[in-house]
Design a protein around this motif. Structure first.
Motif, PDB file in Angstrom:
ATOM      1  N   HIS A   7       0.860  -1.188   0.000  1.00 59.02           N
ATOM      2  CA  HIS A   7       0.000   0.000   0.000  1.00 59.02           C
ATOM      3  C   HIS A   7       0.900   1.243   0.000  1.00 59.02           C
ATOM      4  O   HIS A   7       1.877   1.281   0.737  1.00 59.02           O
ATOM      5  N   GLU A   8       0.539   2.198  -0.836  1.00 62.78           N
ATOM      6  CA  GLU A   8       1.209   3.499  -0.775  1.00 62.78           C
ATOM      7  C   GLU A   8       0.130   4.511  -0.384  1.00 62.78           C
ATOM      8  O   GLU A   8      -0.956   4.513  -0.964  1.00 62.78           O
ATOM      9  N   VAL A 145      -5.523  -6.032 -19.443  1.00 58.87           N
ATOM     10  CA  VAL A 145      -4.682  -5.341 -18.445  1.00 58.87           C
ATOM     11  C   VAL A 145      -4.841  -3.845 -18.673  1.00 58.87           C
ATOM     12  O   VAL A 145      -4.340  -3.287 -19.660  1.00 58.87           O
ATOM     13  N   CYS A 146      -5.583  -3.217 -17.799  1.00 61.33           N
ATOM     14  CA  CYS A 146      -5.817  -1.768 -17.907  1.00 61.33           C
ATOM     15  C   CYS A 146      -4.629  -1.039 -17.285  1.00 61.33           C
ATOM     16  O   CYS A 146      -3.953  -1.562 -16.398  1.00 61.33           O
ATOM     17  N   ASP A 147      -4.392   0.173 -17.749  1.00 58.19           N
ATOM     18  CA  ASP A 147      -3.209   0.904 -17.242  1.00 58.19           C
ATOM     19  C   ASP A 147      -3.458   1.467 -15.839  1.00 58.19           C
ATOM     20  O   ASP A 147      -2.567   1.446 -14.988  1.00 58.19           O
ATOM     21  N   LEU A 148      -4.655   1.966 -15.624  1.00 57.30           N
ATOM     22  CA  LEU A 148      -4.950   2.584 -14.328  1.00 57.30           C
ATOM     23  C   LEU A 148      -6.423   2.335 -13.996  1.00 57.30           C
ATOM     24  O   LEU A 148      -7.293   2.506 -14.840  1.00 57.30           O
ATOM     25  N   ASN A 204      -7.070  -6.333 -10.175  1.00 53.32           N
ATOM     26  CA  ASN A 204      -5.754  -6.694  -9.607  1.00 53.32           C
ATOM     27  C   ASN A 204      -4.691  -6.876 -10.686  1.00 53.32           C
ATOM     28  O   ASN A 204      -3.493  -6.832 -10.390  1.00 53.32           O
ATOM     29  N   ALA A 205      -5.129  -7.059 -11.927  1.00 51.70           N
ATOM     30  CA  ALA A 205      -4.158  -7.239 -13.021  1.00 51.70           C
ATOM     31  C   ALA A 205      -3.697  -5.895 -13.590  1.00 51.70           C
ATOM     32  O   ALA A 205      -2.782  -5.836 -14.406  1.00 51.70           O
ATOM     33  N   ALA A 206      -4.315  -4.802 -13.163  1.00 55.27           N
ATOM     34  CA  ALA A 206      -4.045  -3.489 -13.777  1.00 55.27           C
ATOM     35  C   ALA A 206      -2.626  -2.996 -13.506  1.00 55.27           C
ATOM     36  O   ALA A 206      -1.959  -3.423 -12.551  1.00 55.27           O
ATOM     37  N   GLY A 207      -2.194  -2.071 -14.361  1.00 52.60           N
ATOM     38  CA  GLY A 207      -0.867  -1.474 -14.194  1.00 52.60           C
ATOM     39  C   GLY A 207      -0.762  -0.728 -12.875  1.00 52.60           C
ATOM     40  O   GLY A 207       0.302  -0.705 -12.241  1.00 52.60           O
ATOM     41  N   SER A 208      -1.874  -0.100 -12.479  1.00 44.76           N
ATOM     42  CA  SER A 208      -1.869   0.616 -11.199  1.00 44.76           C
ATOM     43  C   SER A 208      -3.324   0.770 -10.731  1.00 44.76           C
ATOM     44  O   SER A 208      -4.238   0.870 -11.562  1.00 44.76           O
ATOM     45  N   VAL A 209      -3.503   0.766  -9.418  1.00 44.54           N
ATOM     46  CA  VAL A 209      -4.844   0.969  -8.848  1.00 44.54           C
ATOM     47  C   VAL A 209      -4.776   2.140  -7.877  1.00 44.54           C
ATOM     48  O   VAL A 209      -3.911   2.174  -6.996  1.00 44.54           O
ATOM     49  N   SER A 210      -5.622   3.127  -8.098  1.00 45.59           N
ATOM     50  CA  SER A 210      -5.678   4.298  -7.214  1.00 45.59           C
ATOM     51  C   SER A 210      -7.008   4.300  -6.483  1.00 45.59           C
ATOM     52  O   SER A 210      -8.070   4.283  -7.104  1.00 45.59           O
ATOM     53  N   MET A 211      -6.919   4.326  -5.140  1.00 46.96           N
ATOM     54  CA  MET A 211      -8.105   4.357  -4.301  1.00 46.96           C
ATOM     55  C   MET A 211      -8.352   5.799  -3.888  1.00 46.96           C
ATOM     56  O   MET A 211      -7.454   6.444  -3.311  1.00 46.96           O
ATOM     57  N   GLY A 245       0.665  -3.000  -7.139  1.00 47.04           N
ATOM     58  CA  GLY A 245       0.603  -2.005  -6.057  1.00 47.04           C
ATOM     59  C   GLY A 245      -0.642  -1.140  -6.111  1.00 47.04           C
ATOM     60  O   GLY A 245      -1.358  -1.094  -7.112  1.00 47.04           O
ATOM     61  N   GLN A 246      -0.875  -0.473  -5.022  1.00 45.21           N
ATOM     62  CA  GLN A 246      -2.126   0.255  -4.788  1.00 45.21           C
ATOM     63  C   GLN A 246      -1.774   1.578  -4.126  1.00 45.21           C
ATOM     64  O   GLN A 246      -1.046   1.612  -3.135  1.00 45.21           O
ATOM     65  N   VAL A 247      -2.262   2.669  -4.707  1.00 45.92           N
ATOM     66  CA  VAL A 247      -2.006   3.990  -4.116  1.00 45.92           C
ATOM     67  C   VAL A 247      -3.311   4.487  -3.515  1.00 45.92           C
ATOM     68  O   VAL A 247      -4.336   4.543  -4.197  1.00 45.92           O
ATOM     69  N   TRP A 248      -3.261   4.825  -2.233  1.00 44.34           N
ATOM     70  CA  TRP A 248      -4.444   5.338  -1.538  1.00 44.34           C
ATOM     71  C   TRP A 248      -4.349   6.854  -1.456  1.00 44.34           C
ATOM     72  O   TRP A 248      -3.429   7.381  -0.828  1.00 44.34           O
TER      73      TRP A 248
END
Ligand code: 6PG
Length: 269
Positions: A7-8, A145-148, A204-211, A245-248
């Motif tokens: 988590h970031e 695979v989505c980028d974001l 979960n397969a995406a390039g990045s996940v932003s919460m 990874g996941q950015v909150w």
């Protein structure tokens, strides 16, 4: 900014600052991804929190970017949609049009909305799954695979349209869905409404996940999701464990319980 094992956390003072932080990250990712592969595939979240982010992106001058956001090369998808006509005030597509897309020059063929009229919810889910596969030049059983991917979180720990104790969440936890399925039609009793939702596998397969999480009412759920025991049926947000990874993006209020518990978590301001 603080990172833990996956988590970031970027903790801002308020929703405006959170949105500015997330918008800067969006611009950077879009510019870099378009530079390297000519397209940026972003999955948008619904609800209220993204509205402020969309408003900032729609007027990118506030970001003071050295280069414009390459809107013509960005493709838009949704992580979930309320099963109502796009003209309905509850529609995530309508909200996104009002706060973002209507203010940009985005080619119509780059906006991949969830079909919500003239078909059953289950048909809509199957159709959206095919729309995504075709957009990525894939066939079953491949998963795009989505980028974001942007996600929100409710005070009950739901994300997208994956709500606690629901049949779809229990099926995901039990791993009883077809491996190739990544979109589902879900009945949400509390809203007496069907929704169409991406499933954790494609997220979960995406390039990045932003919460994007804002508000005191989410502080308790956030602490349980991030620092509590693994109980995904009660807190479906725990099903989101992105490979990359996941950015909150949090405000102080939503992060308050987490910061009280983990002194290394400090605001970015
Ligand atoms: C939706 C969203 C949903 C949302 C959370 C948080 O369609 O409503 O996808 O998962 O992100 O409910 O909503 P708010 O941002 O309004 O608090």
């Amino acid at each position: 900014m603080v990172s833990s094992n996956r988590h970031e956390f970027r903790i801002s003072k308020d929703l405006a600052a959170l949105s500015l932080s997330a918008a800067r990250d969006f611009a950077r990712r879009a510019q870099a991804t378009v530079h390297f592969k000519g397209v940026f595939n972003v999955v948008l979240s619904g609800g209220n929190t993204p509205k402020a982010l969309f408003d900032v992106l729609a007027d990118e001058r506030v970001l003071g970017l050295s280069r414009p956001i390459p809107w013509e090369q960005i493709r838009f998808f949704w992580c979930d949609e309320r099963f109502v006509p796009h003209s309905d005030a509850q529609s995530n597509w309508r909200m996104t049009q009002e706060h973002l897309l209507s203010k940009l020059s985005v080619p119509k063929q780059n906006v991949f909305s969830v079909p919500t009229e003239g078909l059953a919810p289950e048909q809509a889910a199957a159709e959206y799954e095919q729309v995504l596969r075709q957009a990525f030049g894939m066939s079953t059983p491949e998963i795009p695979v989505c980028d974001l991917v942007y996600l929100g979180m409710g005070p009950d720990g739901h994300t997208a349209s994956l709500f606690p104790e629901t049949q779809i969440v229990q099926a995901v936890v039990a791993n009883s869905l077809p491996e190739s399925q990544f979109v589902a039609a879900v009945w949400v009793e509390k809203f007496k409404m069907h929704r169409i939702s991406l499933l954790p596998n494609i997220i979960n397969a995406a390039g990045s996940v932003s919460m994007l999480v804002c508000g005191e009412d989410k502080a308790e759920a956030l602490e349980k999701v991030v620092a509590g025991p693994y109980e995904p049926t009660h807190f479906p947000c725990q099903l989101i464990v992105p490979l990359n990874g996941q950015v909150w993006y949090l405000d102080e209020a939503s992060a308050s319980r987490l910061m009280a518990q983990n002194r290394s978590l400090v605001p970015d301001f």
